[in-house]
Design an enzyme around this catalytic site. Structure first.
Site, PDB file in Angstrom:
ATOM      1  CD  GLU A 253      12.290  10.980  17.486  1.00  0.00           C
ATOM      2  OE1 GLU A 253      11.102  11.020  17.138  1.00  0.00           O
ATOM      3  OE2 GLU A 253      13.408  11.853  17.031  1.00  0.00           O
TER       4      GLU A 253
ATOM      5  CG  HIS B 273      17.949  12.970  17.319  1.00  0.00           C
ATOM      6  ND1 HIS B 273      17.488  13.311  16.233  1.00  0.00           N
ATOM      7  CD2 HIS B 273      17.065  12.286  18.046  1.00  0.00           C
ATOM      8  CE1 HIS B 273      16.038  12.921  16.498  1.00  0.00           C
ATOM      9  NE2 HIS B 273      16.094  12.277  17.591  1.00  0.00           N
TER      10      HIS B 273
ATOM     11  CD1 TRP C   5       9.911  19.738  17.759  1.00  0.00           C
ATOM     12  CD2 TRP C   5      11.953  19.370  17.609  1.00  0.00           C
ATOM     13  NE1 TRP C   5      10.229  19.048  18.837  1.00  0.00           N
ATOM     14  CE2 TRP C   5      11.534  19.053  18.836  1.00  0.00           C
ATOM     15  CE3 TRP C   5      13.377  19.237  17.444  1.00  0.00           C
ATOM     16  CZ2 TRP C   5      12.405  18.391  19.790  1.00  0.00           C
ATOM     17  CZ3 TRP C   5      14.259  18.736  18.082  1.00  0.00           C
ATOM     18  CH2 TRP C   5      13.670  18.336  19.693  1.00  0.00           C
TER      19      TRP C   5
ATOM     20  CE1 TYR D 238       6.841  18.460  21.318  1.00  0.00           C
ATOM     21  CE2 TYR D 238       7.588  17.457  19.280  1.00  0.00           C
ATOM     22  CZ  TYR D 238       7.785  17.711  20.518  1.00  0.00           C
ATOM     23  OH  TYR D 238       8.697  17.158  21.253  1.00  0.00           O
TER      24      TYR D 238
ATOM     25  CG  ASP E  65      18.793  16.477  15.634  1.00  0.00           C
ATOM     26  OD1 ASP E  65      18.917  15.029  15.305  1.00  0.00           O
ATOM     27  OD2 ASP E  65      17.767  16.899  16.636  1.00  0.00           O
TER      28      ASP E  65
HETATM   29  C1  TNX Z   1      10.360  14.608  17.311  1.00  0.00           C
HETATM   30  S1  TNX Z   1      10.566  15.593  20.120  1.00  0.00           S
HETATM   31  C2  TNX Z   1      11.358  14.683  17.631  1.00  0.00           C
HETATM   32  C3  TNX Z   1      12.184  15.909  16.916  1.00  0.00           C
HETATM   33  C4  TNX Z   1      11.568  16.214  15.545  1.00  0.00           C
HETATM   34  C5  TNX Z   1      10.170  16.417  16.124  1.00  0.00           C
HETATM   35  C6  TNX Z   1       9.174  16.862  14.869  1.00  0.00           C
HETATM   36  C7  TNX Z   1      11.751  14.814  20.020  1.00  0.00           C
HETATM   37  C8  TNX Z   1      12.293  14.630  21.470  1.00  0.00           C
HETATM   38  N1  TNX Z   1      12.279  14.365  18.892  1.00  0.00           N
HETATM   39  O1  TNX Z   1      13.324  15.107  16.578  1.00  0.00           O
HETATM   40  O2  TNX Z   1      12.105  17.245  15.179  1.00  0.00           O
HETATM   41  O3  TNX Z   1       9.515  15.058  16.654  1.00  0.00           O
HETATM   42  O4  TNX Z   1       7.767  17.266  15.356  1.00  0.00           O
END
Ligand code: TNX
Length: 540
Positions: free
Chosen positions: A314, A247, A455, A405, A176
């Site tokens: 993301e 990421h 996470w 989550y 990440d």
């Molecule tokens: C979203 S779930 C993210 C993570 C973060 C998380 C925190 C996902 C694919 N991406 O990078 O850690 O939310 O809840």
């Protein structure tokens, strides 16, 4: 009668009990030898009994027998405890292994200890007959070791905890923005540079606090081989995740040419020290593709799993919008926009993995701009991505952030130590349904199963990870394994009654779970670290 978690399909009590003694033997037929080794090691350390190996089933009298029954399905098992002893039969070795986990629960919480408390105590299993099989074939847990590193011992411990809950897919989030955690021999700087950051934001990204201390670590390839083998002994598949094209700041910090060098000075980037969605994404160049093919070649050598996770979540498109190189690529490929460029990027690895007999899985953003045929989707932004994917014929793992989550807080109270995200109580998780009612039975077959995600932005040490994961992971395990009724009809009171016994098991395992009455003083953190109101997770 029994207080098993997850609940079995059926359990019928008899009257009487099998006593394990110094004379009890353990017989495992050749196909279940590995389970036999695991079970004898686990029980020997907890009980101090020798549990010598029997050479055939009859010798197991008053002891334990393990064997296959070709009449049972994958992962299915039958456990019968009667005057002959305990016999566990499975459709495959995995089924026998889950039966062995059930046996451990039947022996009581002290069966989870690593040394006997009392060498003279009597170990017994009530007479009964259990028939059991999982609802889903993907019963996953994701651990993010990038944001906060979990040293190898901690990973092995998670695998043991998963096995105790009959979970069978470990999604290993290895890379990440904040850290690269897997040794790649041909690109040594990924770990030399990418596995350490100078400091870390404390709590939520809007918090004014930093911890001014380097944080990092990584797994050598031998560590990874050990983790994969340890998981396999527990019938757990490890699915590695190398997150691209977003990421990726840790990788760009190590190899600046991977970034959009015509937009920013990527040589100025270091491993990221805060949280959120990071704008510094990979450049869509041939160089990047070749670099990551090299990474994945080593990853495939280490992980035998059918699925390989490529992230895909993301990925902000701003740098691609401003990059002449990215724009030239869009034109050259005849793509409509940056979303399609991301699809092309993911599609490249889909083809690449398929040519090597593997299947790609990614976060639901990979649906945007079209998805390659055999690819599967981790549906995290609610159910919508999973529904769309299943309807389009893609396999899905349901892990909606609003439900599973486990970094999100588990109580609305102000004293909750990690006050971020949506409130998801133990009961909410217990009532989570992985298959949305919108899907037809045909479409629902694409739901491979479900996964809880850990996470670790706000989980800076193992005790905090335990606190967020438990007890909710126990409820999740029951959702993933047991054939529960529709959410509103689930008997949460009855589950809680069984949890009373399960907390004793977690105690024996040394799990720092959230106590049913709320956090203890040492488990709290000041409120500045997160946001007190309910809402979408502020860690992004
Ligand atoms: C979203 S779930 C993210 C993570 C973060 C998380 C925190 C996902 C694919 N991406 O990078 O850690 O939310 O809840």
């Amino acid at each position: 009668m029994t207080e098993l978690i997850p609940a079995p399909r059926s359990a019928v009590a008899g009257s009487g009990e099998v006593r394990l003694t110094r004379h009890s033997r353990l017989y495992a037929d050749p196909a279940t030898e590995g389970v036999g080794h695991w079970l004898s090691a686990a029980l020997r350390q907890a009980t101090g009994l020798p549990l010598r190996e029997g050479r055939e089933l009859d010798e197991a009298e008053g002891g334990i027998g393990l064997q296959l029954d070709p009449g049972l399905g994958p992962e299915e098992y039958r456990l019968v405890s009667d005057h002959f002893g305990v016999l566990i039969e499975g459709g495959d070795a995995a089924g026998v292994f889950w039966g062995a986990q059930t046996l451990r629960q039947l022996l009581g919480p002290d069966a989870y200890r690593r040394a006997p408390l009392d060498r003279d105590r009597v170990w017994s299993v009530p007479y009964l007959r259990i028939e059991d099989a999982p609802r889903f074939r993907w019963r996953g847990l994701m651990l993010d070791v990038a944001r906060h590193f979990t040293p190898k011992e901690g990973v092995l411990r998670h695998l043991d905890l998963m096995a105790a809950h009959k979970l069978n897919v470990f999604h290993f989030h290895l890379t990440d923005d904040q850290g690269w955690r897997i040794e790649i021999e041909r690109h040594p700087r990924l770990t030399e540079i990418g596995s350490w950051r100078a400091r870390t934001k404390t709590g939520h990204r809007a918090s004014p606090l930093w911890e001014d201390k380097p944080h990092g670590g990584y797994y050598t390839q031998d560590d990874i081989r050990e983790i994969v083998a340890y998981a396999a002994e527990r019938h757990i598949t490890v699915v590695p995740e190398i997150d691209v094209p977003g990421h990726s700041q840790a990788a760009i910090a190590a190899y600046p040419e991977l970034g959009n060098t015509d937009v920013i000075d990527t040589t100025a980037l270091s491993v990221w020290d805060t949280w959120g969605i990071n704008p510094n994404v990979l450049a869509p160049t041939d160089n990047t593709l070749r670099f990551y093919e090299g990474v994945f070649e080593e990853v495939l050598r280490l992980f035998p799993s059918e699925f390989v996770h490529i992230g895909g979540d993301e990925c902000p498109k701003d740098q691609w919008r401003h990059s002449e190189t990215a724009q030239a690529r869009i034109r050259e490929l005849g793509l409509a926009d940056e979303d399609e460029l991301q699809s092309w990027f993911i599609g490249h690895f889909d083809t690449w993995l398929a040519a090597r007999g593997r299947r790609l899985i990614g976060w639901d953003e990979i649906l945007e701009g079209g998805l390659a045929k055999g690819a599967a989707v981790s549906s995290w932004r609610g159910y919508a991505g999973g529904i769309a994917a299943a309807r389009a014929g893609h396999d899905v793992v349901m892990c909606p952030e609003q439900q599973v989550y486990l970094d999100h807080r588990q109580d609305p109270g102000p004293e909750e130590p990690v006050p971020i995200g949506w409130v998801r109580t133990l009961e909410d998780v217990y009532r989570f349904e992985p298959v949305p009612p919108e899907l037809t039975p045909e479409e629902a077959r694409h739901v491979l199963g479900t996964q809880a995600n850990l996470w670790t932005e706000v989980m800076e040490d193992p005790a905090r990870v335990d606190y967020q994961a438990f007890p909710r992971l126990a409820a999740f395990a029951e959702v993933a394994w047991s054939a529960l009724p529709a959410p509103a009809e689930r008997d949460f009171a009855e589950f809680q009654r069984r949890m009373t016994a399960h907390y004793r098991r977690l105690d024996a395992l040394g799990v720092a779970y959230r106590p049913p009455a709320g956090p203890l003083p040492w488990q709290r953190r000041p409120g500045v670290l997160g946001r007190p109101k309910d809402g979408p997770p502020p860690s992004r």
